[in-house]
Write an enzyme that holds these catalytic residues in place. Structure first.
Site, PDB file in Angstrom:
ATOM      1  N   CYS A  98       0.926  -1.239  -0.066  1.00 57.41           N
ATOM      2  CA  CYS A  98      -0.130   0.156   0.118  1.00 57.41           C
ATOM      3  C   CYS A  98       0.941   1.101   0.028  1.00 57.41           C
ATOM      4  CB  CYS A  98      -0.793  -0.115   1.382  1.00 57.41           C
ATOM      5  SG  CYS A  98      -1.889   1.319   1.262  1.00 57.41           S
ATOM      6  N   HIS A 143      -9.128  -3.849  -2.125  1.00 55.55           N
ATOM      7  CA  HIS A 143      -7.898  -3.154  -1.400  1.00 55.55           C
ATOM      8  C   HIS A 143      -8.316  -1.694  -1.239  1.00 55.55           C
ATOM      9  CE1 HIS A 143      -3.903  -2.229   0.222  1.00 55.55           C
ATOM     10  NE2 HIS A 143      -4.139  -1.086  -0.321  1.00 55.55           N
ATOM     11  N   GLU A 144      -8.748  -0.801  -2.245  1.00 52.34           N
ATOM     12  CA  GLU A 144      -9.241   0.373  -2.154  1.00 52.34           C
ATOM     13  C   GLU A 144     -10.491   0.752  -1.725  1.00 52.34           C
ATOM     14  OE1 GLU A 144      -6.530   2.327  -2.664  1.00 52.34           O
ATOM     15  OE2 GLU A 144      -5.310   1.082  -3.685  1.00 52.34           O
ATOM     16  N   HIS A 147     -10.212   1.169   2.208  1.00 46.89           N
ATOM     17  CA  HIS A 147      -9.786   2.634   2.552  1.00 46.89           C
ATOM     18  C   HIS A 147     -10.948   3.323   2.652  1.00 46.89           C
ATOM     19  CE1 HIS A 147      -5.246   2.335   2.272  1.00 46.89           C
ATOM     20  NE2 HIS A 147      -5.504   1.800   1.169  1.00 46.89           N
TER      21      HIS A 147
END
Length: 187
Positions: A98, A143-144, A147
């Site tokens: 990341c 993954h994003e 966030h």
């Protein structure tokens, strides 16, 4: 190009709010995400919180031409039943990294495919779209997307009990949670 925020910055732990067309600087945010990700040699995804903006926007750079595409107000609507640590074409576990956690890597269980709905800004209006992502693209999207909910890939790795790795002098070394605390105090 914007500076990428790194852990343990509290902005990375906040849940982002939905975007609407009333956002005064929405186009500028999209341009900043695209420009920042375009200039990254190693990043393939970037979420707005990583540049200090807690809005539900993420950008992916997954096309052969490295075109950056922004996804506004994404929602994962359906997933595969199984999670995996690797893309089908890989022989060993994928290591996620990341831009907000430099030099730290870990395998993370992710759904093999996901269906998503999202919006894109077209002529000043938010247009609804949907898409299916699979394998590596699904991994990056998840993954994003995390966030946007204040979740970091290390949270997922620690919950799953997978190994953690730290890059030093170009070499990956396995580390434990105690060593991680020394690298990332207050994580």
């Amino acid at each position: 190009m914007m500076k990428i925020i790194t852990a343990p910055n509290v902005v990375l732990r906040q849940v982002s709010t939905p975007v609407n067309t009333q956002e005064r600087h929405l186009q500028r945010l999209l341009d900043q995400l695209q420009q920042t990700l375009s200039h990254s040699d190693i990043g393939v995804g970037l979420a707005a919180p990583q540049i200090g903006v807690n809005l539900r926007v993420l950008a992916l750079k997954l096309t052969p031409a490295n075109q950056v595409v922004c996804y506004l107000n994404p929602q994962i609507t359906q997933t595969s039943t199984d999670k995996t640590l690797r893309s089908r074409e890989q022989k060993k576990d994928d290591l996620e990294g990341c831009l907000s956690l430099p030099k730290i890597y870990a395998p993370v269980p992710r759904y093999e495919w996901i269906n998503v709905t999202y919006q894109q800004l077209e002529n000043g209006k938010l247009v609804d779209k949907s898409e299916r992502f699979s394998q590596f693209a699904a991994r990056v999207f998840q993954h994003e997307y995390d966030h946007l909910d204040g979740i970091l890939f290390l949270d997922r790795a620690l919950d799953a009990g997978t190994s953690l790795y730290y890059e030093k002098n170009g070499e990956l070394t396995e580390i434990d949670r105690q060593q991680l605390q020394k690298i990332l105090p207050n994580f």
